[in-house]
Design a protein around this motif. Structure first.
Motif, PDB file in Angstrom:
ATOM      1  N   ASP A 342     -14.003 -15.588   2.006  1.00 37.90           N
ATOM      2  CA  ASP A 342     -13.655 -14.385   1.234  1.00 37.90           C
ATOM      3  C   ASP A 342     -12.319 -14.402   0.467  1.00 37.90           C
ATOM      4  OD1 ASP A 342     -13.718 -11.540   0.435  1.00 37.90           O
ATOM      5  OD2 ASP A 342     -13.446 -10.675   2.136  1.00 37.90           O
ATOM      6  N   LYS A 343     -12.592 -14.092  -0.950  1.00 37.52           N
ATOM      7  CA  LYS A 343     -11.509 -14.066  -1.961  1.00 37.52           C
ATOM      8  C   LYS A 343     -10.722 -12.633  -1.817  1.00 37.52           C
ATOM      9  CE  LYS A 343     -12.881 -18.129  -3.212  1.00 37.52           C
ATOM     10  NZ  LYS A 343     -12.124 -19.212  -2.998  1.00 37.52           N
ATOM     11  N   VAL A 344     -11.097 -11.807  -1.150  1.00 43.07           N
ATOM     12  CA  VAL A 344     -10.492 -10.500  -1.198  1.00 43.07           C
ATOM     13  C   VAL A 344      -8.956 -10.548  -0.503  1.00 43.07           C
ATOM     14  CG1 VAL A 344     -10.293  -7.988  -0.517  1.00 43.07           C
ATOM     15  CG2 VAL A 344     -12.433  -9.068  -1.566  1.00 43.07           C
ATOM     16  N   PRO A 345      -9.098 -11.159   0.749  1.00 38.27           N
ATOM     17  CA  PRO A 345      -7.643 -11.315   1.448  1.00 38.27           C
ATOM     18  C   PRO A 345      -6.898 -12.264   0.581  1.00 38.27           C
ATOM     19  CG  PRO A 345      -9.504 -11.629   2.748  1.00 38.27           C
ATOM     20  CD  PRO A 345     -10.165 -11.758   1.782  1.00 38.27           C
ATOM     21  N   THR A 346      -7.124 -12.873  -0.472  1.00 45.24           N
ATOM     22  CA  THR A 346      -6.131 -13.800  -1.158  1.00 45.24           C
ATOM     23  C   THR A 346      -5.491 -12.719  -2.164  1.00 45.24           C
ATOM     24  OG1 THR A 346      -7.906 -14.517  -2.791  1.00 45.24           O
ATOM     25  CG2 THR A 346      -7.751 -15.703  -0.787  1.00 45.24           C
ATOM     26  N   VAL A 347      -5.623 -11.672  -2.423  1.00 41.78           N
ATOM     27  CA  VAL A 347      -5.085 -10.921  -3.345  1.00 41.78           C
ATOM     28  C   VAL A 347      -4.508  -9.580  -2.836  1.00 41.78           C
ATOM     29  CG1 VAL A 347      -6.728 -11.523  -5.247  1.00 41.78           C
ATOM     30  CG2 VAL A 347      -7.273  -9.508  -3.897  1.00 41.78           C
ATOM     31  N   PRO A 348      -3.560  -8.829  -3.523  1.00 43.50           N
ATOM     32  CA  PRO A 348      -2.982  -9.382  -4.737  1.00 43.50           C
ATOM     33  C   PRO A 348      -1.862 -10.449  -4.284  1.00 43.50           C
ATOM     34  CG  PRO A 348      -1.991  -7.372  -3.907  1.00 43.50           C
ATOM     35  CD  PRO A 348      -3.073  -7.577  -3.218  1.00 43.50           C
ATOM     36  N   GLY A 349      -1.325 -10.949  -5.315  1.00 42.03           N
ATOM     37  CA  GLY A 349      -0.069 -12.084  -4.954  1.00 42.03           C
ATOM     38  C   GLY A 349      -0.804 -13.422  -4.865  1.00 42.03           C
TER      39      GLY A 349
END
Length: 485
Positions: A342-349
């Motif tokens: 999942d890409k959401v936990p990689t943002v922000p930062g």
């Protein structure tokens, strides 16, 4: 043609948060669509496909272990291998988050779009969740009125109808009933938050600069404690012109918690506060937990404290390193469950986060701000499940139903995927297309009969009126005690 009683526990994701466009909610018919004193049944061309009630392990009851299950020892030795009781609790609180999606009215053809479909008193019943043993005491409404949101977005949203498009139902406060409280070993107060659905929430998600919590009057011993501005404003904004947003989401929650704590403290009961949320809801739940502890709302007499924990699902980063350290110092326990794809936990930062070299972190944090995750990590992989398609979309990787499925089948690192709780795999396709085709479950199979329309006395199809919703009452006196009025 089969007949499905409305009391079956439909629990599934209505909207996949990031990377998807708006969709029409797929929920069972609520009490507002029923005629009084009549038993309504839903007829469809398929048999009932539901999840089984979550069965608690018969050994080592939760009343004896609830503090460890809620992170007293930071879940040491409980995740690898997976503790069976912890598994059921993680899924249970994920279901609380899922209910926030299931109850939200995001149908653009509804004049009540932005509100909750169901009245508080029958919310769990209308979702087929009577066996949960909780009752809702208050709804939570959030307002998107921040000056940080460009006016071009606020002018573009729909403004007709009785519902204020800048104010949306975000979740609820619920408390365990007597019978459930006896099994849990304490009176559990749950604060559940919904993830991103509306257009204004999408815009707020993009306001990703760090802002001091003190800028919005949150208690803090250090002005350098910062969180993402978009999340902070969702939590603190208010619209005095709307009866549901005269108080911010923050004030609504803290005022209700103050009231409930007073009630059960006078009864001499053990109390826990459990916050849960998915995606955006995960971030707001964590911010709220910090606020509860920093405001000393968790303090009782004789140096006793209410245990505050967060079951976070697929959440993005929320704040800087000082926020993380302060949250840990306050004793708030966070279990962060997510899908590694999942890409959401990689943002922000994306570039500057907790993964860069330790000696560089203070420098980056001082110059531009360093985002960091908080809590204990519980990572899962959708590729481990033989029931999930090989090439699902990025949006599907963020699906909460998928995450609950992965929790169900996870045993330990490297172990074979083996469902333990018995969640129906068909739920993976209720509002998505995740399950392998060989199981012959059509994608997006959940639907409302006739889109919720009923015939009136003249034989014309129309959308029935909603029943009254909770309007926050008596908050002022509780906020006054917290010095937040």
């Amino acid at each position: 043609m089969a007949t499905i009683n409305l009391t079956v526990p439909f629990t599934a994701q209505l909207h996949t948060q990031p990377f998807t466009g708006p969709s029409i909610p797929n929920n069972p018919i609520s009490s507002r669509f029923r005629k009084p004193a009549r038993s309504l049944k839903l007829k469809c061309m398929a048999t009932s496909i539901t999840s089984k009630p979550i069965a608690e392990p018969t050994t080592s009851p939760i009343c004896d272990r609830w503090r460890k299950i809620h992170g007293e020892d930071n879940w040491a030795g409980m995740i690898d291998p997976m503790d069976p009781l912890l598994r059921t609790e993680v899924i249970r609180y994920a279901e609380f988050s899922q209910a926030c999606y299931d109850g939200f009215d995001n149908d653009p053809f509804s004049k009540f779009c932005g509100s909750c479909k169901y009245p508080p008193k029958s919310f769990f019943h209308d979702l087929g969740l009577d066996n949960w043993g909780y009752e809702i005491t208050s709804y939570i409404y959030s307002s998107n009125t921040s000056e940080l949101i460009p006016k071009v977005f606020t002018k573009a949203i729909r403004s007709d109808g009785p519902w204020n498009p800048k104010v949306n139902w975000m979740g609820y406060v619920a408390v365990s009933k007597d019978e459930r409280a006896a099994k849990l070993g304490r009176r559990d107060i749950v604060v559940a938050w919904r993830g991103t659905v509306t257009k204004l929430e999408w815009v707020s998600d993009l306001i990703s600069f760090l802002k001091p919590v003190t800028a919005e009057n949150l208690s803090s011993p250090d002005p350098a404690i910062k969180v993402m501005a978009g999340f902070l404003h969702i939590y603190t904004d208010k619209d005095q012109k709307c009866q549901f947003s005269q108080f911010s989401a923050r004030e609504q929650v803290l005022g209700e918690l103050k009231r409930l704590i007073k009630v059960y403290k006078e009864k001499g009961e053990e109390i826990s506060i459990t916050l849960t949320g998915h995606s955006l809801g995960s971030a707001v739940a964590t911010l709220c937990a910090y606020d509860i502890a920093e405001s000393n709302l968790d303090k009782l007499d004789n140096n006793r404290k209410i245990h505050v924990s967060v079951f976070s699902f697929s959440g993005p980063r929320l704040g800087n390193t000082k926020f993380k350290k302060r949250l840990e110092a306050l004793g708030v326990k966070v279990l962060r469950t997510f899908n590694v794809n999942d890409k959401v936990p990689t943002v922000p930062g994306i570039l500057f986060n907790e993964q860069i070299l330790t000696w560089i972190q203070p420098i980056v944090d001082f110059i531009i701000g360093l985002y960091t995750h908080v809590g204990v990590t519980f990572s899962l992989d959708n590729k481990s499940s033989p029931f999930v398609k090989d090439n699902i979309s990025l949006a599907s990787m963020h699906n909460l139903q998928l995450l609950m499925h992965l929790v169900d089948g996870y045993q330990s690192t490297g172990a074979r995927f083996s469902p333990a709780v018995g969640r129906d795999k068909a739920l993976l396709n209720r509002d998505d297309d995740i399950l392998e085709d060989k199981y012959l479950i059509p994608p997006n199979w959940g639907q409302i009969e006739n889109k919720g329309l009923l015939k009136n006395e003249n034989g014309e199809w129309e959308l029935p009126e909603q029943e009254d919703r909770f309007t926050p009452e008596g908050i002022e006196r509780h906020l006054e005690k917290l010095s937040l009025d």
